[in-house]
Design an enzyme around this catalytic site. Structure first.
Site, PDB file in Angstrom:
ATOM      1  N   LYS A   9       0.831  -1.204   0.000  1.00 18.80           N
ATOM      2  CA  LYS A   9       0.000   0.000   0.000  1.00 18.80           C
ATOM      3  C   LYS A   9       0.870   1.260   0.000  1.00 18.80           C
ATOM      4  CE  LYS A   9      -3.882  -2.360   2.231  1.00 18.80           C
ATOM      5  NZ  LYS A   9      -4.959  -2.230   3.250  1.00 18.80           N
ATOM      6  N   TYR A  49     -12.028  -2.002  -4.071  1.00 22.39           N
ATOM      7  CA  TYR A  49     -12.612  -2.242  -2.742  1.00 22.39           C
ATOM      8  C   TYR A  49     -14.137  -2.163  -2.761  1.00 22.39           C
ATOM      9  CZ  TYR A  49      -8.240  -2.403  -0.042  1.00 22.39           C
ATOM     10  OH  TYR A  49      -7.034  -2.774   0.514  1.00 22.39           O
ATOM     11  N   ASN A 112      -2.093   0.056   6.746  1.00 22.33           N
ATOM     12  CA  ASN A 112      -1.555  -1.199   7.273  1.00 22.33           C
ATOM     13  C   ASN A 112      -0.664  -1.937   6.268  1.00 22.33           C
ATOM     14  OD1 ASN A 112      -3.553  -2.086   5.592  1.00 22.33           O
ATOM     15  ND2 ASN A 112      -4.766  -3.095   7.173  1.00 22.33           N
ATOM     16  N   HIS A 115      -1.877  -5.619   1.423  1.00 22.80           N
ATOM     17  CA  HIS A 115      -3.162  -6.275   1.159  1.00 22.80           C
ATOM     18  C   HIS A 115      -2.897  -7.692   0.686  1.00 22.80           C
ATOM     19  CE1 HIS A 115      -7.153  -7.094  -0.534  1.00 22.80           C
ATOM     20  NE2 HIS A 115      -6.491  -7.649  -1.535  1.00 22.80           N
ATOM     21  N   GLU A 126      -9.617 -10.163  -7.875  1.00 20.90           N
ATOM     22  CA  GLU A 126      -8.550  -9.172  -7.697  1.00 20.90           C
ATOM     23  C   GLU A 126      -7.382  -9.354  -8.678  1.00 20.90           C
ATOM     24  OE1 GLU A 126      -7.538  -9.434  -3.532  1.00 20.90           O
ATOM     25  OE2 GLU A 126      -9.456  -8.566  -2.922  1.00 20.90           O
TER      26      GLU A 126
HETATM   27  P1  GDP Z   1      -7.897  -6.947   5.346  1.00 26.74           P
HETATM   28  O1  GDP Z   1      -8.499  -8.079   4.532  1.00 26.74           O
HETATM   29  O2  GDP Z   1      -7.104  -7.424   6.536  1.00 26.74           O
HETATM   30  O3  GDP Z   1      -7.113  -5.975   4.494  1.00 26.74           O
HETATM   31  O4  GDP Z   1      -9.114  -6.127   5.997  1.00 26.74           O
HETATM   32  P2  GDP Z   1     -10.575  -5.711   5.456  1.00 26.74           P
HETATM   33  O5  GDP Z   1     -10.919  -6.444   4.188  1.00 26.74           O
HETATM   34  O6  GDP Z   1     -11.521  -5.837   6.599  1.00 26.74           O
HETATM   35  O7  GDP Z   1     -10.431  -4.149   5.152  1.00 26.74           O
HETATM   36  C1  GDP Z   1      -9.800  -3.697   3.980  1.00 26.74           C
HETATM   37  C2  GDP Z   1      -8.905  -2.539   4.340  1.00 26.74           C
HETATM   38  O8  GDP Z   1      -9.727  -1.459   4.819  1.00 26.74           O
HETATM   39  C3  GDP Z   1      -7.923  -2.805   5.492  1.00 26.74           C
HETATM   40  O9  GDP Z   1      -6.745  -3.470   5.090  1.00 26.74           O
HETATM   41  C4  GDP Z   1      -7.634  -1.390   5.953  1.00 26.74           C
HETATM   42  O10 GDP Z   1      -6.704  -0.704   5.105  1.00 26.74           O
HETATM   43  C5  GDP Z   1      -9.005  -0.734   5.827  1.00 26.74           C
HETATM   44  N1  GDP Z   1      -9.770  -0.825   7.080  1.00 26.74           N
HETATM   45  C6  GDP Z   1     -10.289  -1.943   7.669  1.00 26.74           C
HETATM   46  N2  GDP Z   1     -10.940  -1.645   8.804  1.00 26.74           N
HETATM   47  C7  GDP Z   1     -10.859  -0.291   8.927  1.00 26.74           C
HETATM   48  C8  GDP Z   1     -11.360   0.642   9.911  1.00 26.74           C
HETATM   49  O11 GDP Z   1     -12.012   0.274  10.896  1.00 26.74           O
HETATM   50  N3  GDP Z   1     -11.064   1.963   9.693  1.00 26.74           N
HETATM   51  C9  GDP Z   1     -10.348   2.396   8.620  1.00 26.74           C
HETATM   52  N4  GDP Z   1     -10.100   3.716   8.489  1.00 26.74           N
HETATM   53  N5  GDP Z   1      -9.861   1.546   7.685  1.00 26.74           N
HETATM   54  C10 GDP Z   1     -10.113   0.225   7.839  1.00 26.74           C
END
Ligand code: GDP
Length: 137
Positions: A9, A49, A112, A115, A126
């Site tokens: 990222k 996304y 974070n 991905h 994807e």
């Molecule tokens: P991943 O599969 O571990 O990447 O997590 P998710 O699919 O749940 O979320 C996709 C991405 O959205 C995450 O990697 C973060 O960059 C972002 N994200 C997830 N949860 C949050 C949140 O509670 N707040 C914010 N600002 N970003 C989030």
């Protein structure tokens, strides 16, 4: 043999740790089957996304993902989807296991660093989002 889509990222590219992130995958026995450094538009990020479009962080996440360059990669190996997820660590770096990419490099739950596709179905959407079949070796 399985393939998954991973992204370093904008925070990871900005911190100049592209090589360090890739090293984690390679040293776990995974191979890079395709790789490109690109800059996503807001629309590109929203499309990628799309499953999160109802989530409260969708706008902020897609702003972040289009804020700088990213490295998109196809990673392959046995059990690649799960392996990459384990090497990444939990979404929130505060919950990520020691030694994972997110524990070591991520700033917060949004920025974070990395991905990884979370299922074969996600990988099926994807991978072709970024790579035509002929660009994957
Ligand atoms: P991943 O599969 O571990 O990447 O997590 P998710 O699919 O749940 O979320 C996709 C991405 O959205 C995450 O990697 C973060 O960059 C972002 N994200 C997830 N949860 C949050 C949140 O509670 N707040 C914010 N600002 N970003 C989030």
């Amino acid at each position: 043999m399985e393939r998954t889509l991973s992204i370093i990222k904008p925070d990871g590219a900005e911190k100049n740790i592209i090589g360090k992130v890739i090293e984690r995958f390679e040293s776990a026995g995974l191979r890079i089957a395709a790789l490109r450094k690109i800059k996503l538009s807001k629309e590109d990020a929203k499309g990628f996304y799309i499953v999160h479009k109802e989530r409260p962080f969708y706008d902020s996440l897609t702003d972040f993902m289009s804020s700088g360059s990213v490295v998109v990669m196809v990673i392959e190996g046995e059990g690649a989807i799960l392996k990459v997820r384990e090497i990444m660590g939990a979404t929130n770096p505060e919950d990520a296991a020691p030694g994972t990419i997110r524990a070591d490099f991520a700033a917060n739950v949004e920025k974070n660093t990395v991905h990884g596709s979370d299922s074969p179905e996600s990988a099926g959407f994807e991978i072709p989002y970024f790579f035509p079949a002929l660009d994957i070796c």
